[in-house]
Design an enzyme around this catalytic site. Structure first.
Site, PDB file in Angstrom:
ATOM      1  N   CYS A 291       0.675  -1.482   0.037  1.00 47.04           N
ATOM      2  CA  CYS A 291       0.133  -0.184   0.098  1.00 47.04           C
ATOM      3  C   CYS A 291       1.033   0.865  -0.004  1.00 47.04           C
ATOM      4  O   CYS A 291       2.344   1.422   0.485  1.00 47.04           O
ATOM      5  CB  CYS A 291      -0.539  -0.172   1.088  1.00 47.04           C
ATOM      6  SG  CYS A 291      -1.973  -1.286   1.338  1.00 47.04           S
TER       7      CYS A 291
ATOM      8  N   ARG B 104       5.347   0.374  -5.811  1.00 42.67           N
ATOM      9  CA  ARG B 104       5.071  -1.136  -5.070  1.00 42.67           C
ATOM     10  C   ARG B 104       4.708  -2.128  -4.746  1.00 42.67           C
ATOM     11  O   ARG B 104       4.593  -2.555  -4.245  1.00 42.67           O
ATOM     12  CB  ARG B 104       4.987   0.202  -3.444  1.00 42.67           C
ATOM     13  CG  ARG B 104       6.120   1.253  -3.300  1.00 42.67           C
ATOM     14  CD  ARG B 104       5.659   2.567  -1.759  1.00 42.67           C
ATOM     15  NE  ARG B 104       5.368   1.550  -0.957  1.00 42.67           N
ATOM     16  CZ  ARG B 104       5.396   0.979  -0.013  1.00 42.67           C
ATOM     17  NH1 ARG B 104       6.426   1.631  -0.285  1.00 42.67           N
ATOM     18  NH2 ARG B 104       5.202   0.652   1.021  1.00 42.67           N
TER      19      ARG B 104
ATOM     20  N   TRP C  52      -3.156  -2.365  -1.452  1.00 46.50           N
ATOM     21  CA  TRP C  52      -2.892  -3.856  -1.632  1.00 46.50           C
ATOM     22  C   TRP C  52      -3.390  -5.212  -0.918  1.00 46.50           C
ATOM     23  O   TRP C  52      -3.207  -4.938   0.478  1.00 46.50           O
ATOM     24  CB  TRP C  52      -1.270  -3.956  -1.489  1.00 46.50           C
ATOM     25  CG  TRP C  52      -0.597  -5.383  -2.430  1.00 46.50           C
ATOM     26  CD1 TRP C  52       0.191  -5.962  -3.490  1.00 46.50           C
ATOM     27  CD2 TRP C  52      -0.399  -6.052  -1.513  1.00 46.50           C
ATOM     28  NE1 TRP C  52       0.299  -6.955  -3.304  1.00 46.50           N
ATOM     29  CE2 TRP C  52       0.347  -7.608  -2.693  1.00 46.50           C
ATOM     30  CE3 TRP C  52       0.303  -6.966  -0.487  1.00 46.50           C
ATOM     31  CZ2 TRP C  52       1.376  -8.999  -1.953  1.00 46.50           C
ATOM     32  CZ3 TRP C  52       0.364  -8.009   0.273  1.00 46.50           C
ATOM     33  CH2 TRP C  52       0.765  -8.527  -0.403  1.00 46.50           C
TER      34      TRP C  52
ATOM     35  N   ASN D 163      -1.849   1.913   5.996  1.00 42.68           N
ATOM     36  CA  ASN D 163      -0.637   0.782   5.429  1.00 42.68           C
ATOM     37  C   ASN D 163      -0.860  -0.162   6.506  1.00 42.68           C
ATOM     38  O   ASN D 163      -0.679   0.878   8.197  1.00 42.68           O
ATOM     39  CB  ASN D 163       0.775   1.782   4.686  1.00 42.68           C
ATOM     40  CG  ASN D 163       0.381   2.070   3.778  1.00 42.68           C
ATOM     41  OD1 ASN D 163      -0.744   1.816   2.901  1.00 42.68           O
ATOM     42  ND2 ASN D 163       1.525   2.797   3.289  1.00 42.68           N
ATOM     43  N   GLY D 164      -1.079  -1.738   6.499  1.00 47.18           N
ATOM     44  CA  GLY D 164       0.158  -2.381   7.704  1.00 47.18           C
ATOM     45  C   GLY D 164      -0.789  -3.473   7.882  1.00 47.18           C
ATOM     46  O   GLY D 164      -2.582  -3.511   6.905  1.00 47.18           O
TER      47      GLY D 164
ATOM     48  N   GLU E 274      17.703 -17.945  -8.128  1.00 47.10           N
ATOM     49  CA  GLU E 274      17.448 -15.904  -8.221  1.00 47.10           C
ATOM     50  C   GLU E 274      17.098 -16.316  -9.999  1.00 47.10           C
ATOM     51  O   GLU E 274      16.129 -15.280  -9.968  1.00 47.10           O
ATOM     52  CB  GLU E 274      18.695 -15.496  -7.933  1.00 47.10           C
ATOM     53  CG  GLU E 274      18.212 -13.890  -8.942  1.00 47.10           C
ATOM     54  CD  GLU E 274      17.195 -13.422  -7.465  1.00 47.10           C
ATOM     55  OE1 GLU E 274      16.948 -13.675  -6.237  1.00 47.10           O
ATOM     56  OE2 GLU E 274      16.806 -12.674  -7.908  1.00 47.10           O
TER      57      GLU E 274
ATOM     58  N   LYS F   1      13.719 -15.063 -10.920  1.00 48.41           N
ATOM     59  CA  LYS F   1      13.149 -13.965 -11.818  1.00 48.41           C
ATOM     60  C   LYS F   1      11.594 -14.361 -13.155  1.00 48.41           C
ATOM     61  O   LYS F   1      11.003 -13.743 -13.638  1.00 48.41           O
ATOM     62  CB  LYS F   1      14.668 -13.633 -12.536  1.00 48.41           C
ATOM     63  CG  LYS F   1      15.328 -12.659 -11.477  1.00 48.41           C
ATOM     64  CD  LYS F   1      14.676 -10.580 -11.030  1.00 48.41           C
ATOM     65  CE  LYS F   1      14.102 -11.310 -10.231  1.00 48.41           C
ATOM     66  NZ  LYS F   1      14.910 -11.241  -8.804  1.00 48.41           N
TER      67      LYS F   1
ATOM     68  N   GLU G  81       8.848 -15.230 -11.410  1.00 53.48           N
ATOM     69  CA  GLU G  81       7.744 -13.688 -11.265  1.00 53.48           C
ATOM     70  C   GLU G  81       7.577 -12.925 -12.489  1.00 53.48           C
ATOM     71  O   GLU G  81       6.335 -12.196 -12.148  1.00 53.48           O
ATOM     72  CB  GLU G  81       9.439 -12.643 -10.809  1.00 53.48           C
ATOM     73  CG  GLU G  81       9.007 -13.267  -9.080  1.00 53.48           C
ATOM     74  CD  GLU G  81      10.180 -12.119  -8.169  1.00 53.48           C
ATOM     75  OE1 GLU G  81      10.110 -11.036  -7.886  1.00 53.48           O
ATOM     76  OE2 GLU G  81      11.158 -11.751  -9.192  1.00 53.48           O
TER      77      GLU G  81
ATOM     78  N   HIS H 108      18.237 -37.601  -8.569  1.00 50.67           N
ATOM     79  CA  HIS H 108      17.531 -37.525  -7.049  1.00 50.67           C
ATOM     80  C   HIS H 108      15.789 -37.305  -7.339  1.00 50.67           C
ATOM     81  O   HIS H 108      15.044 -37.536  -6.351  1.00 50.67           O
ATOM     82  CB  HIS H 108      17.953 -37.041  -5.741  1.00 50.67           C
ATOM     83  CG  HIS H 108      19.447 -37.314  -6.224  1.00 50.67           C
ATOM     84  ND1 HIS H 108      19.579 -38.772  -5.504  1.00 50.67           N
ATOM     85  CD2 HIS H 108      20.883 -37.084  -6.208  1.00 50.67           C
ATOM     86  CE1 HIS H 108      21.568 -39.045  -5.658  1.00 50.67           C
ATOM     87  NE2 HIS H 108      21.770 -38.050  -5.409  1.00 50.67           N
TER      88      HIS H 108
ATOM     89  N   LYS I 151       6.064  -4.713  -3.913  1.00 49.07           N
ATOM     90  CA  LYS I 151       7.603  -4.430  -4.390  1.00 49.07           C
ATOM     91  C   LYS I 151       8.775  -3.975  -3.140  1.00 49.07           C
ATOM     92  O   LYS I 151       9.123  -4.387  -2.493  1.00 49.07           O
ATOM     93  CB  LYS I 151       8.259  -2.571  -4.342  1.00 49.07           C
ATOM     94  CG  LYS I 151       9.546  -2.075  -4.695  1.00 49.07           C
ATOM     95  CD  LYS I 151      10.371  -2.930  -5.558  1.00 49.07           C
ATOM     96  CE  LYS I 151      11.771  -2.878  -5.574  1.00 49.07           C
ATOM     97  NZ  LYS I 151      12.859  -4.373  -6.089  1.00 49.07           N
TER      98      LYS I 151
HETATM   99  C1  F6R Z   1      12.210 -10.402  -5.978  1.00 43.75           C
HETATM  100  C2  F6R Z   1      11.785  -9.743  -5.265  1.00 43.75           C
HETATM  101  C3  F6R Z   1      11.339 -10.133  -3.785  1.00 43.75           C
HETATM  102  C4  F6R Z   1      12.526  -9.601  -2.786  1.00 43.75           C
HETATM  103  C5  F6R Z   1      12.107  -9.345  -1.012  1.00 43.75           C
HETATM  104  C6  F6R Z   1      12.844  -9.109  -0.186  1.00 43.75           C
HETATM  105  O1  F6R Z   1      12.321  -9.856  -6.964  1.00 43.75           O
HETATM  106  O2  F6R Z   1      12.501  -8.650  -5.295  1.00 43.75           O
HETATM  107  O3  F6R Z   1      12.293 -11.971  -3.366  1.00 43.75           O
HETATM  108  O4  F6R Z   1      14.052  -9.423  -2.252  1.00 43.75           O
HETATM  109  O5  F6R Z   1      10.561  -9.339  -0.541  1.00 43.75           O
HETATM  110  O6  F6R Z   1      12.741  -8.014  -0.005  1.00 43.75           O
HETATM  111  P1  F6R Z   1      13.748  -6.884   0.780  1.00 43.75           P
HETATM  112  O7  F6R Z   1      14.954  -7.387  -0.592  1.00 43.75           O
HETATM  113  O8  F6R Z   1      13.612  -5.219   0.367  1.00 43.75           O
HETATM  114  O9  F6R Z   1      13.872  -7.427   1.608  1.00 43.75           O
END
Ligand code: F6R
Length: 611
Positions: free
Chosen positions: A2, A27, A75, A100-101, A484, A488, A491, A507, A606
């Site tokens: 949010c 975000r 959100w 927010n929260g 990773e 990506k 996502e 395995h 985000k």
């Molecule tokens: C993936 C991504 C998330 C963040 C995770 C932690 O692309 O961005 O997996 O890495 O939500 O966020 P931070 O690093 O802000 O604690």
């Protein structure tokens, strides 16, 4: 997550609120709304499910004009994403709240307030705040006093902003567990959950601290701390003209951020390298003394940042000889943890506001760790403020929801940590630090070379556009890089992707491999290369199509069903950083081919500031 924007001014503030919401779009959110104390003396509200552009369109049809207002991007956490649940929430026709929260005791409060005759029109936890505040206003008519009394009954996390048609001279706000910043103008003041939302109107900011309540008027700001004492919060002048929130020549923020990596890695190294060693004081004045006592490291993080931590474990154990454990924050915070003596707690986070990582740090403080270090990209974040030591990555603002440049700069920070710990404790092999410092200086150039493979990778991406599943393989420190890469891809392209250490293939996961399941592999030229090549044979024998990012010295070449992309040769320790680049590009181009929303993938936010 949010976002909140608020304003009290002498001019019409609707456009300011809307622009603020646009700047918070990165975000992640699913609906948006705005409430304004209009010039005819009433509160008016417009909300829309979907994008801010839809809200903007609605406002074009029914303009709101006023000098006091709040706005929000939601959100969904409690109640589906729909207009009825979008903020601002009203109590009666005179009180509007954005939040927010999460309010954890919202059910009990809702029952209590229903019993008192309040009628709920949404499924959100936020609406209880509006009605509770309305109720408090019956006992004490001053809005600020009523808010102070309201927050005492809220359990959970909140950053909230309130306006009232009965007291239209102010905006009131409260922070507990969810960031808020006041933007200071001339004869006008603003509020937001992120200063980025207000950069259009000011460069002077005051950050609220945990438990703060603020009363923001056109020409004054009053803040009370968690104990109800009047406090002054420092005014920070923000200067970073270079980081304008625009895409420049790039089609998406994500692509721009991928291409920024040589520059931001360079920046992360600045002032941190001596001639042949890492400057330990880069971690803070007490770092050397603390590092000398470290016998173990516990890393905690989420998502991409967790993958960075997994790479660091290989480095810490193999280079500095320090035992290291890595755990996702959402698990660590809820389990009974046995802490080895002299363990350094390291949290990694791009935002520094991730709820699970913050909670893990707060738990860690009770558990007897030697000290805490945050590797973080946001200097004014809660994680940084609450840690003993900090290393700020210099990735600049990351707007694409999928993390890219934050990850590679985290890796750089973690390698600096490894070398610092090894240096202070005398556990590095002779010459290793000087050699790696040299390699680190060359890293930005190497990353530039990897980025130059952009068009080759764009072509390879075509192999994936019609696939539903993909496997990523890596060995050693490249296993987390494969994880990773898989994260990506899922996502942003919504293709199911899983990562395995290549040795685990037979395995179980080998059963999945057929000609519909491409396998992506990172193959630097190290002692595991021959073993990896055997693993790849196992895939080819089952008809699996291979995409291999291989060191130019690894002697691997294209064959039937095997696509080899040669990578510039690099010291094996730094290979995880370099090999991340083509995997980011691959995901990006697959997503573009699939036509997904690259910068704001569905269901994701985000900065995950709630559990
Ligand atoms: C993936 C991504 C998330 C963040 C995770 C932690 O692309 O961005 O997996 O890495 O939500 O966020 P931070 O690093 O802000 O604690």
């Amino acid at each position: 997550m949010c976002g909140i924007v608020g304003a009290v001014a002498e001019r019409n503030i609707t456009a300011i609120l809307l622009e603020g919401l646009k700047r918070l779009e990165y975000r992640g959110y699913d609906s948006a709304g705005v409430a304004v104390f209009s010039n005819n003396g009433t509160l008016e509200r417009v909300r829309r499910n979907g994008k801010v552009a839809e809200l903007e369109q609605a406002l074009a049809g029914e303009p709101l004009v006023g000098r006091l207002g709040i706005a929000h991007t939601r959100w969904a956490t409690h109640g589906a994403p729909c207009e009825r649940n979008a903020h601002p929430h009203f109590s009666g026709s005179d009180l509007a709240v954005v939040h927010n929260g999460i309010i954890e005791n919202h059910e009990a409060l809702r029952e209590q307030l229903k019993g008192l005759g309040y009628v709920f029109t949404s499924d959100t936890d936020t609406e209880v705040i509006a009605h509770l505040l309305q109720h408090k206003l019956k006992e004490q008519s001053d809005l600020t006093a009523a808010l102070k009394s309201t927050v005492k009954e809220l359990h959970g996390a909140y950053g909230l902003a309130v306006i009232s048609a009965k007291q239209p001279d102010r905006l009131v706000a409260a922070r507990s567990g969810s960031p808020l910043v006041i933007g200071l103008g001339l004869g006008e003041n603003f509020l937001a959950s992120d200063q980025l939302a207000l950069r259009q109107v000011t460069d002077r900011f005051m950050y609220l601290e945990e438990g703060d309540i603020a009363e923001i008027r056109r020409d004054s700001v009053h803040i009370w701390d968690v104990n109800g004492q009047t406090v002054e919060r420092e005014t920070v002048q923000y200067r970073d003209g270079a980081e304008a929130a625009d895409k420049g020549e790039y089609r998406h923020y994500m692509l721009k951020e991928i291409h920024e990596q040589p520059a931001v890695v360079q920046r992360t190294l600045e002032n941190r390298l001596g001639h042949d060693h890492v400057l330990v004081q880069a971690f803070g004045p007490q770092a050397a003394e603390l590092f000398a006592k470290v016998r173990n490291v516990q890393i905690v993080a989420c998502g991409t940042s967790y993958h960075a931590g997994m790479v660091a474990r290989y480095w810490l154990e193999s280079l500095a000889g320090i035992p290291c454990q890595v755990e996702v924050a959402s698990e660590f915070r809820y389990r009974k943890v046995v802490v080895q003596p002299d363990t350094l707690f390291v949290s990694i986070s791009q935002s520094g506001e991730t709820a699970d990582t913050l909670a893990a740090l707060r738990n860690a403080k009770e558990l007897g760790f030697l000290g805490s270090l945050a590797i973080c990209n946001v200097g004014i974040s809660s994680l940084v403020r609450e840690s003993d030591l900090t290393l700020l990555t210099q990735a600049g603002r990351e707007i694409g929801v999928a993390s890219t440049k934050a990850f590679t700069t985290q890796l750089v920070g973690l390698l600096l940590l490894t070398l610092s710990l090894g240096q202070v404790r005398g556990t590095l092999e002779a010459g290793v630090e000087a050699q790696l410092v040299e390699e680190l200086r060359r890293l930005p150039t190497r990353l530039g070379e990897a980025l130059a493979m952009d068009t080759t990778i764009e072509k390879v991406a075509e192999l994936f556009a019609d696939k539903h599943h993909t496997l990523f393989l890596g060995r050693g420190a490249q296993f987390p890089v494969a994880m990773e890469g898989a994260l990506k891809l899922k996502e942003i392209s919504y293709i199911h992707a899983e990562a395995y250490p290549a040795g685990e293939l037979k395995h179980g996961p080998l059963a999945l491999v057929d000609n519909d399941m491409p396998v992506v592999t990172v193959a630097p030229n190290n002692e595991l290369l021959e073993k990896l090549k055997s693993n790849l044979q196992e895939v080819r024998a089952r008809g699996g199509e291979l995409v291999v990012f291989a060191d130019e010295q690894a002697n691997m070449s294209d064959g039937e069903g095997t696509h080899v992309i040669n990578m510039p040769h690099i010291n094996d320790v730094l290979a995880p950083i370099l090999y991340t680049i083509p995997l980011q590009l691959l995901s990006y181009y697959v997503a573009v081919l699939k036509g997904t929303d690259v910068d704001q993938p569905r269901n994701l936010a985000k900065s995950v500031t709630v559990e």
